[in-house]
Design a protein around this motif. Structure first.
Motif, short mmCIF file in Angstrom:
data_model
loop_
_atom_site.label_atom_id
_atom_site.label_comp_id
_atom_site.label_asym_id
_atom_site.label_seq_id
_atom_site.Cartn_x
_atom_site.Cartn_y
_atom_site.Cartn_z
N LYS A 45 0.84 -1.19 0.00
CA LYS A 45 0.00 0.00 0.00
C LYS A 45 0.88 1.24 0.00
O LYS A 45 2.08 1.18 0.31
CB LYS A 45 -0.93 0.02 1.22
N THR A 47 0.62 6.00 -0.14
CA THR A 47 -0.12 7.21 0.20
C THR A 47 -0.04 8.21 -0.93
O THR A 47 0.88 8.18 -1.75
CB THR A 47 0.44 7.85 1.49
N SER A 49 -0.36 12.48 -1.35
CA SER A 49 -0.43 13.72 -0.56
C SER A 49 -0.17 14.92 -1.44
O SER A 49 0.23 14.81 -2.59
CB SER A 49 0.61 13.67 0.57
N MET A 89 -3.78 14.06 2.75
CA MET A 89 -3.10 12.77 2.58
C MET A 89 -4.14 11.68 2.58
O MET A 89 -5.02 11.64 3.44
CB MET A 89 -2.07 12.52 3.69
N LEU A 90 -4.03 10.79 1.64
CA LEU A 90 -4.88 9.61 1.54
C LEU A 90 -4.01 8.38 1.68
O LEU A 90 -2.98 8.27 1.00
CB LEU A 90 -5.62 9.60 0.20
N THR A 91 -4.40 7.47 2.58
CA THR A 91 -3.60 6.28 2.87
C THR A 91 -4.27 5.03 2.32
O THR A 91 -5.44 5.05 1.93
CB THR A 91 -3.39 6.13 4.38
N VAL A 117 1.67 5.67 -7.65
CA VAL A 117 2.08 5.37 -6.27
C VAL A 117 3.27 4.43 -6.32
O VAL A 117 3.19 3.35 -6.92
CB VAL A 117 0.93 4.74 -5.49
N ASN A 128 4.03 1.70 1.98
CA ASN A 128 3.97 3.11 2.37
C ASN A 128 4.76 4.03 1.43
O ASN A 128 5.27 5.06 1.86
CB ASN A 128 4.46 3.30 3.81
N ASN A 130 5.06 6.96 -1.20
CA ASN A 130 4.25 8.18 -1.26
C ASN A 130 4.31 8.82 -2.65
O ASN A 130 5.39 9.01 -3.21
CB ASN A 130 4.73 9.20 -0.22
#
Length: 551
Positions: A45, A47, A49, A89-91, A117, A128, A130
Motif C-alpha cells: 500500500k 499514500t 499527498s 493525505m490519503l492512505t 504510487v 507506504n 508516497n
C-alpha cells in the motif's frame, strides 16, 4: 543369548515460512538487527499527498480531493478534504497504481493531476510509498470577460453562440515526483442585441497572466463563435470565429475586445480571394486562359475539354460559390451551341444561398451536343457582381455514342435558281455530337449526284463569323466565342471551292448524297484522329453518308 531391540525414531525437521502480518517487510518476531529476514509484501500500500493553494500561494482549506483508480475508486472511495494549511493525505492506496487526483473547491477552477504510487525502492518492494502531487494552485472563477462581436459589415452579431476556454486555470507549483496536471474552464454564452457576449465564472485576465508561462504556455483564452445569421433570412452573415487571446493582451486592452468576424466563404482561403465560383460539375465555367510557359496552362486547358464537361441527361448543373449569393440575383442563361436560342432552365438555391442547381428541360437537350451557359451573380456579403461563361455537353460518360451525321443541307442563294445547288452556295454538315478536329489532317466531304462526284474541304463552323460560308455575324446571346471553339458539331464548305468549275445540281428527293470519309487518315499516327465528345478517337475506317436537303 539375550536379544536387545533398538528402536530408531526418524528425525522430523519442520521448516517454517516467516510471516509478516503487519506488512512492514520484516518477518514477525525478529528482535536482533543482525538476523532480519526481508519478506516481499503481498499487497503493498502507499499514500497520496499534496497541498492546495490559491494563485497567491495562500492555503485553501476544505478543498475536495478525490482519487480515481482505473475505472472506479477501488475497494473504497478515496476522498478527503484539505486541512487549514491546505494539506491532504490519503492512505491505503494500492502501490504501483496509476491514479487520477481531482482537486476542486467552490469558486475555483477544478484541476486534475495524474501520478503513480511507488511500489519499489530500487529492486526492493516497499510499503507506504508516497506519491506527492506537490503544491497545487487553483485559479478563482469569480470574474467575467466580454467581447463585442460584429459582422464584416459592422452589424452587431446579435444572438451569436460563443464558447470560451480559460487556461491554465490551475498549476502545480512544486512537485518532487512525476505528477502531470491539466486545468481549464470552459463556458458558453450568447451575444446580446448589441453583439456583446459576456462569459461569467472564469478566471480574471490578471490571474491567468500571472500563473501562465511564456510563449505558447502563457495563460489566456480561446474564443470560438458559431456562424451567425443576424436577420434570420437563411443566409449566413458571418462565418465562425476561432482565436487565441493572450491574458496579458486582454488585460492591456482593459478586459474587452472588439471581434470582427470574417465573411462566410467556401474557398478555404483569405478574404482577398473574393467572390468566386469554387465548385461545379462544369469546369469550363472556371476556365482561365493562361500565357504560354505558365506551369498551370496544361491543367487549365483540360477544363475546356468536352469530356471534362459532360453532364448526364437529367442531371442538374451544380454551382458552389465562395460567398452567399444575394437572393434572386443569380441570372442563368442556357443556349444552344451557337448562342441563337435560349433554352428553359430551372434555378434552385439551397437554404444558405451559396449552392445552386440549374436544371435544364431534358426534352430540349440532345446527347453529344454542346450547350452554352452564361451566369451573373451578386455577392450577398459585399455586393460584388461577377459573370461566368462556359459550356457543357449532354451525355453520360459511361455510355459513349458513335459519330453520325445528323443533318446536311445547303443555303439556297437569293440570286440563284430555287431548289438547285449552285456554285458559291453554302453546304452545312452537322454531326450527331461535338467533335475535336485533327490538328494535322483536314476532313473532306464528297457530293455525289448520279455519276458526278466532287470533293470539298470541310471547315469548322462552330461560332458566328468563324466561316464566311455560314454567313453568321453575331450570336443573339453573348456566349464565349474565343475560349471554347476547340470542339464543334458543325462544319461547312462552299460548293465550287476549291474546284474551279462545278455543275449546278437540282436537289430532289434523296438524289444527292454527301459523304465524309475518315479513311484518308494514317491509322498509325495518334495525332491524326478526330476526337468525339466522349474523348474517343473517330476510327480511321469511319465513312458517313447522308442525303442533302435544303435548309
Amino acid at each position: 543369548m539375550k536379544k536387545h531391540w533398538a528402536v530408531v525414531l526418524p528425525l522430523l525437521v519442520i521448516g517454517c515460512t516467516p510471516e509478516d502480518s503487519d506488512g512492514d517487510g520484516i518477518a514477525d518476531g525478529v528482535r536482533e538487527p543482525d538476523s532480519v529476514s526481508v519478506v516481499a509484501p503481498a499487497n503493498p500500500k502507499g499514500t497520496v499527498s499534496g497541498q492546495v493553494l490559491n494563485t497567491r500561494m495562500e492555503p485553501l482549506s476544505e478543498a475536495s480531493v478525490v482519487l480515481t483508480i482505473g475505472s472506479a475508486t477501488a475497494e473504497k472511495p478515496f476522498s478527503t478534504q484539505t486541512d487549514a494549511s491546505g494539506n491532504f493525505m490519503l492512505t491505503g492506496v494500492p502501490a504501483g497504481s496509476d491514479i487520477l487526483v481531482t482537486l476542486s473547491k467552490a469558486g475555483y477552477a477544478t484541476l486534475r493531476a495524474t501520478a503513480t504510487v511507488p511500489s519499489t525502492a530500487g529492486n526492493i518492494p516497499i510499503n507506504n510509498g508516497n506519491a506527492n502531487i506537490g503544491a497545487v494552485a487553483l485559479a478563482e472563477t469569480k470574474s467575467s470577460v466580454s467581447f463585442s462581436l460584429v459582422t464584416p459589415s459592422g452589424q452587431p452579431a446579435s444572438g451569436a453562440l460563443a464558447y470560451l476556454e480559460a487556461s491554465p486555470a490551475g498549476t502545480i507549483s512544486f512537485n518532487g515526483g512525476t505528477a502531470a496536471a491539466v486545468s481549464s474552464v470552459v463556458v458558453s454564452a450568447r451575444a446580446d442585441a448589441l453583439g456583446v457576449v459576456t462569459f461569467g465564472n472564469v478566471p480574471a485576465p490578471a490571474e491567468l497572466a500571472r500563473i501562465g508561462g511564456v510563449g505558447e504556455a502563457s495563460g489566456g483564452y480561446h474564443l470560438w463563435v458559431d456562424p451567425v445569421d443576424v436577420n434570420e433570412d437563411g443566409i449566413v452573415d458571418s462565418a465562425g470565429h476561432d482565436e487565441k487571446i493572450s491574458a496579458s493582451e486582454l488585460l492591456t486592452y482593459g478586459g474587452s475586445r472588439l471581434i470582427r468576424m470574417s465573411a462566410p466563404r467556401n474557398d478555404g482561403g483569405g478574404e482577398a480571394s473574393g467572390f468566386q465560383l469554387v465548385a461545379t460539375n462544369v469546369p469550363s465555367l472556371n476556365y482561365v486562359k493562361l500565357a504560354d510557359g505558365d506551369p498551370l496552362k496544361a491543367q487549365m486547358e483540360l477544363q475546356k475539354k468536352p469530356v471534362r464537361n459532360l453532364v448526364r441527361p437529367g442531371q442538374p448543373v451544380y454551382l458552389g460559390f465562395s460567398q452567399p449569393v444575394m437572393k434572386d440575383s443569380l441570372l442563368a442563361i442556357l443556349t444552344d451551341e451557337f448562342g441563337r436560342d435560349s433554352l428553359n432552365l430551372t434555378v434552385t438555391p439551397n437554404a444558405t444561398g451559396d449552392v445552386y442547381t440549374l436544371t435544364p428541360l431534358s426534352s430540349q437537350l440532345r446527347e453529344g451536343l454542346e450547350y452554352n451557359l452564361i451566369l451573373r451573380a451578386t455577392s450577398a456579403y459585399d455586393g460584388t457582381v461577377r459573370t461566368w461563361k462556359g459550356y457543357f455537353v449532354s451525355g453520360d460518360p459511361k455510355t459513349p455514342r458513335s459519330l453520325q451525321i445528323a443533318t446536311v443541307g445547303y443555303k439556297d442563294g437569293s440570286a440563284g435558281t430555287e431548289g438547285t445547288l449552285e456554285p458559291g452556295e453554302c453546304v452545312i454538315l452537322t454531326f450527331s455530337q461535338a467533335v475535336i478536329p485533327s490538328a494535322i489532317l483536314q476532313l473532306d466531304a464528297t457530293i455525289t449526284s448520279g455519276d458526278t462526284s466532287n470533293s470539298f474541304r470541310l471547315v469548322k463552323a462552330d461560332q458566328p463569323s468563324s466561316s464566311a460560308c455560314v454567313g453568321e455575324t453575331a450570336s443573339k446571346y453573348p456566349i464565349d466565342v474565343t475560349n471554347f471553339n476547340e470542339a464543334t458539331s458543325r462544319f461547312a464548305f462552299t460548293y465550287g471551292s476549291p474546284a474551279s468549275t462545278v455543275p449546278p445540281i437540282v436537289v430532289g428527293a434523296g438524289n444527292v448524297k454527301v459523304k465524309t470519309d475518315f479513311a484518308k487518315f494514317q491509322s498509325v499516327d495518334p495525332s491524326a484522329y478526330f476526337e468525339t465528345a466522349w474523348g474517343g478517337p473517330v476510327p480511321w475506317t469511319t465513312s458517313l453518308e447522308s442525303t442533302l436537303t435544303r435548309l
